[in-house]
Design a protein around this motif. Structure first.
Motif, PDB file in Angstrom:
ATOM      1  N   MET A 249       2.566 -14.990  11.893  1.00 11.93           N
ATOM      2  CA  MET A 249       3.219 -13.998  10.490  1.00 11.93           C
ATOM      3  C   MET A 249       3.609 -12.818  11.776  1.00 11.93           C
ATOM      4  O   MET A 249       3.193 -12.511  12.738  1.00 11.93           O
ATOM      5  N   ASN A 250       4.402 -11.685  11.321  1.00 14.67           N
ATOM      6  CA  ASN A 250       4.821 -11.039  11.312  1.00 14.67           C
ATOM      7  C   ASN A 250       5.958  -9.831  10.160  1.00 14.67           C
ATOM      8  O   ASN A 250       6.389 -10.606   9.860  1.00 14.67           O
ATOM      9  N   LYS A 251       5.065  -8.575  10.528  1.00 16.19           N
ATOM     10  CA  LYS A 251       5.014  -7.514   9.156  1.00 16.19           C
ATOM     11  C   LYS A 251       5.926  -8.020   7.660  1.00 16.19           C
ATOM     12  O   LYS A 251       6.681  -7.771   7.338  1.00 16.19           O
ATOM     13  N   GLY A 252       4.448  -8.726   7.037  1.00 19.54           N
ATOM     14  CA  GLY A 252       4.222  -9.153   6.332  1.00 19.54           C
ATOM     15  C   GLY A 252       5.446 -10.918   5.777  1.00 19.54           C
ATOM     16  O   GLY A 252       5.170 -11.132   4.797  1.00 19.54           O
ATOM     17  N   ASN A 253       5.528 -11.015   6.483  1.00 25.02           N
ATOM     18  CA  ASN A 253       6.358 -12.432   6.972  1.00 25.02           C
ATOM     19  C   ASN A 253       5.919 -13.456   7.471  1.00 25.02           C
ATOM     20  O   ASN A 253       5.459 -14.034   8.889  1.00 25.02           O
ATOM     21  N   ILE A 254       5.711 -14.761   6.777  1.00 25.02           N
ATOM     22  CA  ILE A 254       5.401 -15.955   8.166  1.00 25.02           C
ATOM     23  C   ILE A 254       6.832 -16.797   8.600  1.00 25.02           C
ATOM     24  O   ILE A 254       7.749 -16.867   8.034  1.00 25.02           O
TER      25      ILE A 254
ATOM     26  N   TYR B 259       1.129  -1.778  -0.164  1.00 25.52           N
ATOM     27  CA  TYR B 259      -0.037   0.231   0.382  1.00 25.52           C
ATOM     28  C   TYR B 259       1.067   1.408   0.049  1.00 25.52           C
ATOM     29  O   TYR B 259       1.513   1.666   0.890  1.00 25.52           O
ATOM     30  N   GLY B 260       0.845   1.851  -1.078  1.00 27.97           N
ATOM     31  CA  GLY B 260       2.035   2.982  -1.305  1.00 27.97           C
ATOM     32  C   GLY B 260       3.086   2.237  -1.178  1.00 27.97           C
ATOM     33  O   GLY B 260       4.255   2.003  -1.812  1.00 27.97           O
ATOM     34  N   ASN B 261       3.995   2.650   0.200  1.00 26.43           N
ATOM     35  CA  ASN B 261       5.407   2.454   0.147  1.00 26.43           C
ATOM     36  C   ASN B 261       5.189   1.098   1.316  1.00 26.43           C
ATOM     37  O   ASN B 261       7.098   1.363   1.345  1.00 26.43           O
ATOM     38  N   LEU B 262       4.494   0.978   1.615  1.00 28.22           N
ATOM     39  CA  LEU B 262       4.716  -0.275   2.499  1.00 28.22           C
ATOM     40  C   LEU B 262       4.359  -1.231   2.583  1.00 28.22           C
ATOM     41  O   LEU B 262       3.775  -1.533   1.292  1.00 28.22           O
ATOM     42  N   LYS B 263       5.033  -1.972   2.894  1.00 28.56           N
ATOM     43  CA  LYS B 263       5.252  -3.885   1.907  1.00 28.56           C
ATOM     44  C   LYS B 263       4.192  -4.302   3.208  1.00 28.56           C
ATOM     45  O   LYS B 263       4.551  -4.729   4.134  1.00 28.56           O
ATOM     46  N   VAL B 264       3.000  -5.031   2.767  1.00 28.00           N
ATOM     47  CA  VAL B 264       2.616  -5.717   3.446  1.00 28.00           C
ATOM     48  C   VAL B 264       2.689  -7.183   3.939  1.00 28.00           C
ATOM     49  O   VAL B 264       2.099  -7.824   5.005  1.00 28.00           O
TER      50      VAL B 264
ATOM     51  N   PRO C 251       0.690 -10.110  15.133  1.00 29.14           N
ATOM     52  CA  PRO C 251       0.163  -8.732  16.401  1.00 29.14           C
ATOM     53  C   PRO C 251      -0.563  -8.251  14.759  1.00 29.14           C
ATOM     54  O   PRO C 251      -0.495  -8.214  13.664  1.00 29.14           O
ATOM     55  N   SER C 252      -1.487  -7.055  15.611  1.00 27.02           N
ATOM     56  CA  SER C 252      -1.874  -6.015  14.590  1.00 27.02           C
ATOM     57  C   SER C 252      -1.085  -5.473  13.473  1.00 27.02           C
ATOM     58  O   SER C 252       0.699  -5.015  13.950  1.00 27.02           O
TER      59      SER C 252
ATOM     60  N   THR D 143      -5.169  -8.671   5.466  1.00 25.87           N
ATOM     61  CA  THR D 143      -4.718  -8.325   3.928  1.00 25.87           C
ATOM     62  C   THR D 143      -4.633  -9.867   3.392  1.00 25.87           C
ATOM     63  O   THR D 143      -5.087  -9.996   2.768  1.00 25.87           O
ATOM     64  N   LEU D 144      -4.256 -11.007   3.977  1.00 24.21           N
ATOM     65  CA  LEU D 144      -4.314 -12.779   3.696  1.00 24.21           C
ATOM     66  C   LEU D 144      -5.437 -13.002   3.509  1.00 24.21           C
ATOM     67  O   LEU D 144      -5.668 -13.918   2.306  1.00 24.21           O
TER      68      LEU D 144
END
Length: 323
Positions: free
Chosen positions: A211-216, A12-17, A36-37, A43-44
């Motif tokens: 999950m955390n910071k867009g990673n499994i 989303y923009g510059n944010l890698k989700v 965490p939130s 999103t997934l």
């Protein structure tokens, strides 16, 4: 139905989700996305549902590709043969229980045998006698079961749950954990469940995906996730843990009485919390910081303790702590 997620990315923009997500959800498994939130789990889930479009990757429902950026495939949400239960139940307040459950069928023009199908779903969730009530006349648990009945009314091959118990009080959450687990097992359906609550994840699932910071970070059974966390984040997010130089030790594996083949530590009690069947102590240990210890007896703040740990109870972490 098996679901395969291949190299899914979302920004989303510059944010890698989501960062190149690869995971398989096996047929009739109860799989939970835990984190965490802001970790990317919802999103997934929405991407699997077809409510969000990823930037890259592919999604397969069984042998059928329902999304591929490269192949320009994007099957509409209402044609993916899935049901979804939302956090706020999303029941129509002006419709009765019967009308809420029937709504998906009417929206798709499936008017044949509606009454029979609705009462079959009502019987599954044990609400046959409440079909004429409105949502405002139901308890939170009853509303949750109506939302579940609506999700299964069109015989989906997978059900997606987006934090469905977070709006309920603590006692009702405990009750509904059992209710939902029993219902999906009776139906025999693939479940993908999103939560930030570790108790829900560990008690309901066959597989937990942290999950955390867009990673499994780790995907395995609840037992493996708890006993063999891959890194400090997983260890501290799933259950309580105390960090040593090379690994972690769970509070229940620390003894206040001497053990054979154990290492002795000394500390002082900072605080005591009564947890019902045991006391949780916060114990300050020089050079190691504040540890959580479980005790059958109350200890006084400031009391000096000797703690004993077997090397075999220390889990050596193999992952990256700050992912």
């Amino acid at each position: 139905m098996n679901i395969f997620i291949k190299d899914i990315q979302k920004t989303y923009g510059n944010l890698k989700v989501l960062n190149r997500i690869n995971i398989e959800f096996k047929d009739k498994d109860f799989s939970t996305l835990l984190g965490p939130s802001g970790c990317g789990k919802t999103t997934l889930l929405r991407i699997i549902a077809g409510l969000e479009t990823p930037d890259a990757g592919e999604i397969y429902f069984g042998d059928k590709c329902v999304f591929s950026k490269e192949k320009k495939i994007n099957v509409a949400s209402n044609k993916r043969k899935l049901g979804m239960v939302f956090q706020d139940f999303a029941l129509w307040p002006h419709m009765t229980v019967f009308e809420n459950i029937a709504f998906p069928l009417k929206a798709k023009g499936k008017k044949e045998n509606i009454k029979e199908k609705v009462f079959s779903a009502l019987k599954t969730v044990r609400l046959e006698n409440l079909y004429a009530r409105y949502p405002s006349e139901l308890s939170g648990g009853q509303q949750q079961r109506v939302a579940f009945a609506r999700a299964i009314i069109d015989n989906p091959e997978v059900i997606l749950f987006d934090e469905p118990l977070s709006a309920l009080d603590a006692n009702l959450r405990d009750e509904m954990r059992f209710e939902l687990t029993t219902l999906v097992k009776d139906i025999g359906i693939t479940v993908i469940y999103v939560t930030h609550d570790q108790i829900e994840a560990m008690s309901m699932s066959n597989k937990v995906i942290v999950m955390n910071k867009g990673n499994i970070l780790q995907s395995d059974s609840p037992e493996v996730i708890y006993k063999n966390p891959i890194n400090t984040f997983v260890a501290q997010f799933v259950g309580k843990s105390n960090v040593l130089k090379d690994g972690i030790i769970r509070p229940e594996n620390i003894s206040l009485t001497k053990l054979e083949n154990s290492t002795e530590y000394e500390g002082s009690v900072e605080s005591v919390s009564y947890m019902g069947s045991f006391y949780e102590l916060s114990v300050k240990i020089s050079s190691l910081g504040l540890w959580k210890i479980y005790s059958n007896e109350r200890k006084a703040a400031g009391e000096k303790l000797k703690l004993y740990i077997r090397n075999s109870d220390i889990h050596i972490l193999g992952g990256i702590a700050n992912v």
